[in-house]
Design a protein around this motif. Structure first.
Motif, PDB file in Angstrom:
ATOM      1  N   THR A 172       0.823  -1.204   0.000  1.00 26.96           N
ATOM      2  CA  THR A 172       0.000   0.000   0.000  1.00 26.96           C
ATOM      3  C   THR A 172       0.856   1.253   0.000  1.00 26.96           C
ATOM      4  O   THR A 172       1.823   1.359   0.772  1.00 26.96           O
ATOM      5  N   VAL A 173       0.472   2.213  -0.832  1.00 22.38           N
ATOM      6  CA  VAL A 173       1.148   3.507  -0.918  1.00 22.38           C
ATOM      7  C   VAL A 173       0.338   4.535  -0.129  1.00 22.38           C
ATOM      8  O   VAL A 173      -0.889   4.621  -0.284  1.00 22.38           O
ATOM      9  N   LEU A 174       1.026   5.317   0.712  1.00 24.46           N
ATOM     10  CA  LEU A 174       0.392   6.358   1.516  1.00 24.46           C
ATOM     11  C   LEU A 174       0.971   7.723   1.160  1.00 24.46           C
ATOM     12  O   LEU A 174       2.184   7.855   0.957  1.00 24.46           O
ATOM     13  N   VAL A 175       0.113   8.739   1.136  1.00 24.60           N
ATOM     14  CA  VAL A 175       0.563  10.119   0.999  1.00 24.60           C
ATOM     15  C   VAL A 175       0.304  10.830   2.325  1.00 24.60           C
ATOM     16  O   VAL A 175      -0.771  10.706   2.909  1.00 24.60           O
ATOM     17  N   HIS A 176       1.299  11.565   2.817  1.00 31.31           N
ATOM     18  CA  HIS A 176       1.207  12.230   4.114  1.00 31.31           C
ATOM     19  C   HIS A 176       0.966  13.726   3.943  1.00 31.31           C
ATOM     20  O   HIS A 176       1.581  14.369   3.080  1.00 31.31           O
ATOM     21  N   VAL A 177       0.107  14.262   4.812  1.00 30.76           N
ATOM     22  CA  VAL A 177      -0.079  15.703   4.931  1.00 30.76           C
ATOM     23  C   VAL A 177      -0.194  16.035   6.412  1.00 30.76           C
ATOM     24  O   VAL A 177      -0.260  15.146   7.262  1.00 30.76           O
TER      25      VAL A 177
END
Length: 210
Positions: A172-177
């Motif tokens: 799984t790929v996650l994008v952080h903010v």
């Protein structure tokens, strides 16, 4: 002080595809000071030894009980608990009793220096590649300023969770903010959706926090 929240944007059983997708997202925010780190949890002696051969520069450390070594000088503590590089892993299986899972990590490396090697070495183990110190651009149409402190991309192997507590066949790929919540609602979640869309991805699940 602020924290991040990470949104899943892609999941696949194909680890090479997962890596190429994570890289595409990472490149959207990459700049000269970006770096990468890797981490894996190894639940058997055999896997710890195998990973040590694949990643000899990795830092390997076993578990210890709470306050197990209070008052014990460092020189009298087991090498596996203090941490060793791959070639320094103990040969005696007894040294691993009560020390599993063994953690393996490498930090603050140049982008592109470890990702393919780690992907090939991770095998069935749970772990991650994390690209840090990225720079997300402004999204003026959404009235969001860019992100730097919490601009990261994570690729999770064999698990869908940052805690690595759920085994899975996919990656799984996650994008952080930045996490910014009002009345339980994440105000910057639309920004995560916008970032994903810039590289042809879509948020596919709820945000994850530590």
């Amino acid at each position: 002080m602020s924290n991040d929240i990470a949104y899943p944007v892609f999941c696949t059983p194909d680890r090479a595809l997962a890596l190429s997708t994570a890289r595409r997202l990472m490149e959207f925010g990459r700049w000269e000071h970006s770096n990468v780190c890797v981490y894996a949890e190894l639940h058997s002696v055999a896997e710890a030894r195998r990973m040590a051969k694949e990643l000899p520069e990795g830092w390997f450390r076993g578990q210890e009980e709470y306050r197990e070594f209070d008052g014990v000088p460092l020189e009298n503590q087991p090498a596996l608990v203090l941490g060793v590089k791959g070639p320094g892993l103990p040969a005696d299986p007894a040294a691993y009793e009560g020390r599993l899972p063994v953690q393996c990590e490498l930090d603050d490396l140049p982008v592109g220096s470890i990702e393919d090697t780690f992907m090939a070495a991770i095998g069935p183990n749970r772990g991650w590649i994390n690209w840090e110190m990225l720079r997300w651009p402004d999204a003026p149409e959404l009235d969001f300023q860019g992100e730097s402190k919490h601009a990261e991309v994570t690729l999770l192997f064999n698990t869908p969770t940052r805690e690595l507590d759920e085994p899975a066949d996919g990656h799984t790929v996650l994008v952080h903010v930045r996490s910014f919540s009002i009345d339980g609602r994440q105000i910057r979640e639309p920004y995560a959706h916008w970032l994903a869309e810039q590289v042809g991805l879509t948020v596919i699940g709820p945000g994850q926090q530590w």
